[in-house]
Design a protein around this motif. Structure first.
Motif, PDB file in Angstrom:
ATOM      1  N   ALA A 441       0.837  -1.198   0.000  1.00 27.79           N
ATOM      2  CA  ALA A 441       0.000   0.000   0.000  1.00 27.79           C
ATOM      3  C   ALA A 441       0.873   1.250   0.000  1.00 27.79           C
ATOM      4  CB  ALA A 441      -0.909   0.015   1.224  1.00 27.79           C
ATOM      5  N   PRO A 442       0.446   2.295  -0.690  1.00 27.17           N
ATOM      6  CA  PRO A 442       1.148   3.573  -0.567  1.00 27.17           C
ATOM      7  C   PRO A 442       1.022   4.091   0.859  1.00 27.17           C
ATOM      8  CG  PRO A 442      -0.908   3.856  -1.760  1.00 27.17           C
ATOM      9  CD  PRO A 442      -0.726   2.378  -1.567  1.00 27.17           C
ATOM     10  N   LEU A 443       1.975   4.902   1.291  1.00 28.93           N
ATOM     11  CA  LEU A 443       2.012   5.430   2.662  1.00 28.93           C
ATOM     12  C   LEU A 443       1.735   6.922   2.668  1.00 28.93           C
ATOM     13  CD1 LEU A 443       2.802   4.974   5.715  1.00 28.93           C
ATOM     14  CD2 LEU A 443       5.093   5.755   5.054  1.00 28.93           C
ATOM     15  N   VAL A 444       0.841   7.352   3.562  1.00 29.57           N
ATOM     16  CA  VAL A 444       0.619   8.775   3.807  1.00 29.57           C
ATOM     17  C   VAL A 444       1.092   9.088   5.218  1.00 29.57           C
ATOM     18  CG1 VAL A 444      -1.081  10.603   4.108  1.00 29.57           C
ATOM     19  CG2 VAL A 444      -1.294   9.023   2.193  1.00 29.57           C
ATOM     20  N   VAL A 445       1.979  10.058   5.333  1.00 30.94           N
ATOM     21  CA  VAL A 445       2.487  10.508   6.624  1.00 30.94           C
ATOM     22  C   VAL A 445       1.654  11.702   7.077  1.00 30.94           C
ATOM     23  CG1 VAL A 445       4.494  11.374   7.885  1.00 30.94           C
ATOM     24  CG2 VAL A 445       4.800   9.737   5.995  1.00 30.94           C
ATOM     25  N   GLU A 446       1.064  11.615   8.259  1.00 30.94           N
ATOM     26  CA  GLU A 446       0.277  12.709   8.842  1.00 30.94           C
ATOM     27  C   GLU A 446       1.112  13.394   9.926  1.00 30.94           C
ATOM     28  OE1 GLU A 446      -2.845  14.060   8.753  1.00 30.94           O
ATOM     29  OE2 GLU A 446      -4.048  12.745   7.448  1.00 30.94           O
ATOM     30  N   ILE A 447       1.086  14.733   9.945  1.00 31.91           N
ATOM     31  CA  ILE A 447       1.872  15.512  10.914  1.00 31.91           C
ATOM     32  C   ILE A 447       0.921  16.447  11.652  1.00 31.91           C
ATOM     33  CG2 ILE A 447       3.850  17.034  11.233  1.00 31.91           C
ATOM     34  CD1 ILE A 447       4.762  16.147   8.392  1.00 31.91           C
ATOM     35  N   HIS A 448       0.915  16.361  12.979  1.00 32.04           N
ATOM     36  CA  HIS A 448      -0.041  17.170  13.745  1.00 32.04           C
ATOM     37  C   HIS A 448       0.401  18.619  13.883  1.00 32.04           C
ATOM     38  CE1 HIS A 448       2.315  17.413  17.459  1.00 32.04           C
ATOM     39  NE2 HIS A 448       2.431  16.095  17.533  1.00 32.04           N
ATOM     40  N   GLY A 449      -0.559  19.459  14.257  1.00 27.75           N
ATOM     41  CA  GLY A 449      -0.286  20.870  14.487  1.00 27.75           C
ATOM     42  C   GLY A 449       0.177  21.113  15.908  1.00 27.75           C
ATOM     43  N   LYS A 520       7.480   1.607  -0.524  1.00 26.28           N
ATOM     44  CA  LYS A 520       8.391   2.715  -0.257  1.00 26.28           C
ATOM     45  C   LYS A 520       8.534   3.675  -1.433  1.00 26.28           C
ATOM     46  CE  LYS A 520      12.594   0.218  -1.609  1.00 26.28           C
ATOM     47  NZ  LYS A 520      13.918  -0.257  -1.157  1.00 26.28           N
ATOM     48  N   GLU A 521       8.037   3.263  -2.596  1.00 23.69           N
ATOM     49  CA  GLU A 521       8.131   4.136  -3.772  1.00 23.69           C
ATOM     50  C   GLU A 521       6.931   5.062  -3.894  1.00 23.69           C
ATOM     51  OE1 GLU A 521      10.851   4.251  -5.465  1.00 23.69           O
ATOM     52  OE2 GLU A 521      11.697   2.594  -4.300  1.00 23.69           O
ATOM     53  N   ARG A 522       5.913   4.840  -3.089  1.00 21.31           N
ATOM     54  CA  ARG A 522       4.700   5.671  -3.173  1.00 21.31           C
ATOM     55  C   ARG A 522       4.427   6.288  -1.801  1.00 21.31           C
ATOM     56  NH1 ARG A 522      -0.101   2.293  -5.384  1.00 21.31           N
ATOM     57  NH2 ARG A 522       0.840   0.601  -4.172  1.00 21.31           N
ATOM     58  N   LEU A 523       5.033   7.424  -1.573  1.00 21.06           N
ATOM     59  CA  LEU A 523       4.927   8.107  -0.286  1.00 21.06           C
ATOM     60  C   LEU A 523       4.222   9.445  -0.447  1.00 21.06           C
ATOM     61  CD1 LEU A 523       8.573   7.566   1.095  1.00 21.06           C
ATOM     62  CD2 LEU A 523       6.558   6.076   1.381  1.00 21.06           C
ATOM     63  N   GLY A 524       3.317   9.735   0.483  1.00 18.44           N
ATOM     64  CA  GLY A 524       2.651  11.026   0.529  1.00 18.44           C
ATOM     65  C   GLY A 524       2.788  11.627   1.922  1.00 18.44           C
ATOM     66  N   VAL A 525       2.596  12.932   2.045  1.00 19.13           N
ATOM     67  CA  VAL A 525       2.724  13.596   3.338  1.00 19.13           C
ATOM     68  C   VAL A 525       1.699  14.714   3.422  1.00 19.13           C
ATOM     69  CG1 VAL A 525       4.531  15.180   2.482  1.00 19.13           C
ATOM     70  CG2 VAL A 525       4.318  14.731   4.951  1.00 19.13           C
ATOM     71  N   THR A 526       1.138  14.899   4.617  1.00 20.83           N
ATOM     72  CA  THR A 526       0.177  15.976   4.833  1.00 20.83           C
ATOM     73  C   THR A 526       0.197  16.386   6.301  1.00 20.83           C
ATOM     74  OG1 THR A 526      -2.133  16.673   4.538  1.00 20.83           O
ATOM     75  CG2 THR A 526      -1.777  14.420   5.298  1.00 20.83           C
ATOM     76  N   GLY A 527      -0.270  17.580   6.563  1.00 23.07           N
ATOM     77  CA  GLY A 527      -0.381  18.084   7.925  1.00 23.07           C
ATOM     78  C   GLY A 527      -0.976  19.473   7.920  1.00 23.07           C
ATOM     79  N   PHE A 545       8.848  12.174  -1.554  1.00 26.50           N
ATOM     80  CA  PHE A 545       7.392  12.053  -1.560  1.00 26.50           C
ATOM     81  C   PHE A 545       6.840  12.374  -2.941  1.00 26.50           C
ATOM     82  CE2 PHE A 545       8.718  12.699   2.758  1.00 26.50           C
ATOM     83  CZ  PHE A 545       7.927  11.808   3.478  1.00 26.50           C
ATOM     84  N   LYS A 546       5.878  11.549  -3.356  1.00 27.01           N
ATOM     85  CA  LYS A 546       5.278  11.699  -4.681  1.00 27.01           C
ATOM     86  C   LYS A 546       4.091  12.647  -4.677  1.00 27.01           C
ATOM     87  CE  LYS A 546       7.989   8.746  -6.820  1.00 27.01           C
ATOM     88  NZ  LYS A 546       8.902   8.460  -5.699  1.00 27.01           N
ATOM     89  N   ALA A 547       3.585  12.964  -3.481  1.00 26.95           N
ATOM     90  CA  ALA A 547       2.448  13.885  -3.362  1.00 26.95           C
ATOM     91  C   ALA A 547       2.428  14.459  -1.961  1.00 26.95           C
ATOM     92  CB  ALA A 547       1.134  13.180  -3.665  1.00 26.95           C
ATOM     93  N   ALA A 548       1.937  15.684  -1.846  1.00 25.44           N
ATOM     94  CA  ALA A 548       1.853  16.347  -0.542  1.00 25.44           C
ATOM     95  C   ALA A 548       0.617  17.231  -0.516  1.00 25.44           C
ATOM     96  CB  ALA A 548       3.102  17.168  -0.269  1.00 25.44           C
TER      97      ALA A 548
END
Length: 673
Positions: A441-449, A520-527, A545-548
Motif C-alpha cells: 500500500a502507498p504510505l501517507v504521513v500525517e503531521i499534527h499541528g 516505499k516508492e509511493r509516499l505522501g505527506v500531509t499536515g 514524496f510523490k504527493a503532498a
C-alpha cells in the motif's frame, strides 16, 4: 443467524460518514448519583451541528432529554437535583436555561445582549454566577436583539485599530467588549454585576459556603504582551477583592476543596513560554500558601490530544476527593489521556488507564465509580461506568453503534524508533483494512499541528478515511509534542525544520523497515498548521514524496509574525526572535526560502478567514510554485477559520476530505480526477 447465511461484510469508512458521527461528552451526575446528564453532538440532515441533552439512569436506560434545531450545552444539576441548568442558542444567542429535572418545558433565565459564555451554580442553588460581555455603552439590563443579517453599504464604517491584539481566529476582529461576572437569582431572574469590565475572565468557582467567588483574570498593565493570568478572590458580600497570585503564572480550571480552605488550579509559570507543562497548584488563601503538587511529575495535565471528532469537548479539570485528601486529574502520557489521583500527601496513582483518550469525566457522589467519556482508534467514543477501585468498565452508551457495525475501522499499531540523534520517538501505523496478503500500500504521513500537542489513542475520522481508501497511515509525535516530558516538548523551540524534521523522516524509514506492506516508492505527506509548516519544509528538503497536501500552513515567518493573531509573540517564542532582531533567522526557518527545491506535487488547502495562519501564507507559496511551473493547486474555503478540519462547516469539511483523497489517489495511485 442461519448456518448457511454469510455474515454481512463490513465496508470501509467514507468521507460522508463524517455526517453520521456522534460525540457523547460532558457527563454530570445528579447529587444523589441515581442518574447523569450528558451531551450528544451530531450533524443533522441540513449539515448543521446540533447538540442535545440526554439522561442516563442507574437502571441502564438512556433517553434523549432535549430536542430541536439548536445546540444545548454544559448541563449541570442544581445542588438539590431538581433543576438542570444548561446553555443553549435556541433564542438566537447562547443563553442560560433551566429545565425541570423530571421533565417539562425549559425556561430561559438570561437575556443578556451578548449572551452567556459560562456559568456555575451557587452551593445552595438559589442563584448562579454567569459570564457575559459588555460593550462601552452596554449594561446587563440590555436585552438580546436579533442579529443583523446584512449591513447596508451606506452604514459601513472604517475599523480603527490601536491595540496590538485586535483579532482572534476564534472570534474574528475584536469588538472591544469586556468580560463581566454577574449573579442571577433563580426565581426572579434578577441579575447583578459582580465585577467591573475585565479584559478577560477565564475559569471561576464559588466557595462551598457561598461567600467567595474565585476567578481568573487578565489584569496586566499591558494585557496584549503580558501573558500571566491571576486568580482573584471576590467577597460576595463586601465586594472586596484579593489577588491571590500577583503575576506568578497563568492559571485556569479552578476548584475549591470540600471544606473551602483550599483552592486548586491548573497552571504554570511560563518558564518555557508556550511549551511549559501544566501543573496542579493548591492554594490556601487564609494561610497565604501555595503548593505545586505535580512539580516532580514530568507530565502535562489536561488534554492536548489531536483529533477531529471530540476536539471541542471540554475536559473535566481537577476534581477534589470528597474528603479533601487529593484531586483527580487527567494527564497526557505517550499518546494516552488517562485519569490519575494526586494526593496532598504526595503519591500520584493511576485510576483509569489504558490505551485510550479520556475526554470527559464525572465522579459519582459515593466516589466508588465514575462516568468517563472514552475514545480509541477503533471506537468513536462512548460513556462508560468505571470502578475507581479496579478500573472495570461498563459501557453505558452506544451512540455510534449502527456505524460501527457497518464499517470496518483500521487499528493503530504503536511502535517506537530512534531518531538521527538517538532520541526515542513514538509513532503509529494504520494498515488498510482490506489490503490483501502480500499486497503493498502507498504510505501517507500525517503531521499534527501545535506543535505542542499529541497524536495518540483516539478516534480520528480523517486517518480512518485514508486507511479505508487504501493507504497505510503513519503518524508520529516528533520532539515538540506533548506526552513525553518537559525537555521533549521544549526541544523544538528555536529548531523548526531541524531535528523535528529528522524525527519524522526517521519514522518513515522505521515504518518501511518494520511493516512490509508499505510501498516505499509511493509516499505522501500531509499536515495542518505546524503540520502544514512541516509538510512545506519536507517537500523543500527532499524529493522522496510523490504527493503532498499542506493545510492551514506557515510558509513565511517574516510575514506570519505580523499577520497572525498570535504571530507577534508566537514567532519569538517558537523560532527565537522578532523580525527586527534577526530577519535572516526567520527567513532560514521559512519553507518559502526553499521553494525552488519543491518538486513534489503540492495541494494547498486554506481557510479564507484563518487569522491564526492567514491565507496569505498559502498565497505566497502558491504564487511562487506557479511561477516556477510546479504542479500545485490552491483550494480556498470561504467563511472558514483555522479549525475547519475539527469544528468547521460540515459541508466544507467534506469537500476538504475529498480534495485530500483525490490528490493522493491521483499521484500515488495514478487515478484520474
Amino acid at each position: 443467524m442461519n448456518n448457511n447465511e454469510q455474515p454481512t461484510k463490513r465496508r470501509g469508512i467514507t468521507a460522508e460518514d463524517l455526517l453520521r458521527l456522534r460525540s457523547v461528552r460532558d457527563p454530570h451526575y445528579a447529587p444523589d448519583g441515581t442518574r447523569a446528564v450528558f451531551v450528544e453532538k451530531s450533524i443533522d440532515e441540513e449539515k448543521q451541528y446540533r447538540s442535545h441533552l440526554w439522561i442516563w439512569a442507574a437502571d441502564g436506560s438512556v433517553r434523549q432529554w432535549t430536542f430541536g434545531r439548536w445546540r444545548d450545552m454544559k448541563p449541570r444539576f442544581s445542588p438539590r437535583g431538581e433543576i438542570i441548568a444548561f446553555l443553549s442558542d435556541r433564542s438566537g444567542r447562547t443563553q442560560l436555561w433551566l429545565l425541570p429535572a423530571n421533565g417539562g418545558e425549559a425556561r430561559q433565565l438570561t437575556f443578556f445582549k451578548n449572551g452567556v459564555r459560562d456559568y456555575v451554580w451557587s452551593p445552595d442553588g438559589t442563584f448562579l454566577i454567569t459570564l457575559t460581555t459588555l460593550g462601552d455603552d452596554e449594561t446587563i439590563e440590555d436585552r438580546e436583539e436579533p442579529e443583523k443579517v446584512e449591513v447596508k453599504r451606506a452604514d459601513l464604517k472604517p475599523r480603527v485599530v490601536e491595540r496590538l491584539y485586535y483579532k482572534s481566529d476564534a472570534s474574528g476582529f475584536l469588538d472591544g467588549k469586556r468580560a463581566v461576572l454577574t449573579r442571577i437569582d433563580v426565581l426572579s431572574g434578577k441579575s447583578e454585576a459582580l465585577t467591573g469590565r475585565e479584559e478577560e475572565i477565564g475559569s471561576f468557582a464559588i466557595s462551598p459556603n457561598g461567600r467567595t467567588l474565585a476567578f481568573v483574570a487578565n489584569r496586566n498593565e499591558d494585557p496584549d504582551t503580558t501573558f500571566t493570568r491571576d486568580i482573584v478572590l471576590l467577597d460576595l458580600e463586601s465586594k472586596a477583592e484579593t489577588n491571590l497570585t500577583n503575576g506568578c503564572g497563568t492559571f485556569a480550571s479552578l476548584a475549591w476543596s470540600p471544606d473551602g480552605t483550599k483552592l486548586a488550579a491548573i497552571g504554570h509559570d511560563l518558564a518555557y513560554l508556550g511549551a511549559t507543562l501544566h501543573r496542579l497548584y493548591v492554594f490556601e488563601p487564609e494561610r497565604g500558601t501555595k503548593r505545586v503538587l505535580t512539580a516532580d511529575w514530568d507530565v502535562h495535565l489536561g488534554d492536548a490530544m489531536v483529533g477531529d471528532t471530540h476536539a471541542d469537548a471540554k475536559g473535566p479539570g481537577p476534581i477534589w476527593a470528597s474528603d479533601g485528601s487529593g484531586l483527580y486529574v487527567t494527564a497526557l502520557e505517550r499518546g494516552r489521556v488517562n485519569l490519575y489521583f494526586v494526593s496532598l500527601a504526595g503519591p500520584i496513582v493511576p485510576v483509569i488507564e489504558g490505551n485510550f483518550h479520556l475526554y470527559g469525566l464525572a465522579i459519582h457522589p459515593s466516589e466508588q465509580q465514575a462516568i468517563a467519556a472514552i475514545s480509541s482508534p477503533t471506537s468513536v467514543g462512548d460513556l462508560y461506568a468505571v470502578s475507581l477501585a479496579d478500573g472495570t468498565k461498563t459501557r453505558l452508551t452506544r451512540a455510534n453503534e449502527a456505524l460501527e457495525n457497518e464499517v470496518v475501522f483500521a487499528d493503530a499499531e504503536p511502535f517506537t524508533y530512534r531518531s538521527a540523534d538517538g532520541l526515542e520517538i513514538q509513532g503509529w501505523i494504520m494498515k488498510p483494512p482490506e489490503l490483501d496478503e502480500g499486497e503493498k500500500a502507498p504510505l501517507v504521513v500525517e503531521i499534527h499541528g501545535g506543535p505542542h500537542a499529541m497524536y495518540g489513542f483516539t478516534f480520528f475520522h480523517e486517518l480512518q478515511l485514508l486507511a479505508s481508501s487504501g493507504y497505510a497511515v503513519l503518524f508520529t509525535n516528533p520532539r515538540g509534542s506533548h506526552g513525553y516530558g518537559q525537555s521533549f516538548v521544549n526541544a523544538v523551540r528555536g529548531d523548526y525544520g531541524g531535528m523535528d524534521y529528522e524525527d519524522i523522516m526517521a519514522g518513515v524509514d522505521a515504518a518501511i523497515s518494520k511493516f512490509d506492506f508499505i510501498d516505499k516508492e509511493r509516499l505522501g505527506v500531509t499536515g495542518g498548521s505546524y503540520g502544514g509548516f512541516m509538510t512545506n519544509w519536507i517537500v523543500g528538503h527532499t524529493d522522496r514524496f510523490k504527493a503532498a497536501v499542506t493545510q492551514r500552513s506557515i510558509s513565511n515567518w517574516l510575514s506570519f509574525s505580523g499577520v497572525s493573531d498570535i504571530g507577534y509573540f508566537f514567532t519569538k517564542w517558537e523560532v527565537g526572535c522578532d523580525v527586527w532582531e534577526d530577519a535572516e533567522r526567520l527567513w532560514h526557518h521559512s519553507p518559502l526560502k526553499y521553494v525552488k527545491h519543491m518538486r513534489t506535487p503540492l495541494l494547498i488547502l486554506h481557510s479564507e478567514r484563518d487569522y491564526r495562519c492567514p491565507i496569505e501564507q498559502a498565497e505566497q507559496l502558491f504564487v511562487a510554485l506557479k511561477q516556477l511551473g510546479r504542479e500545485t493547486k490552491l483550494v480556498r474555503f470561504p467563511d472558514a477559520n483555522h479549525d475547519l478540519s475539527r469544528t468547521g462547516n460540515p459541508a466544507l469539511r467534506l469537500e476538504r476530505l475529498r480534495h485530500i483523497v483525490d490528490w493522493f489517489d491521483r499521484y500515488l495511485k495514478g487515478a484520474s480526477h
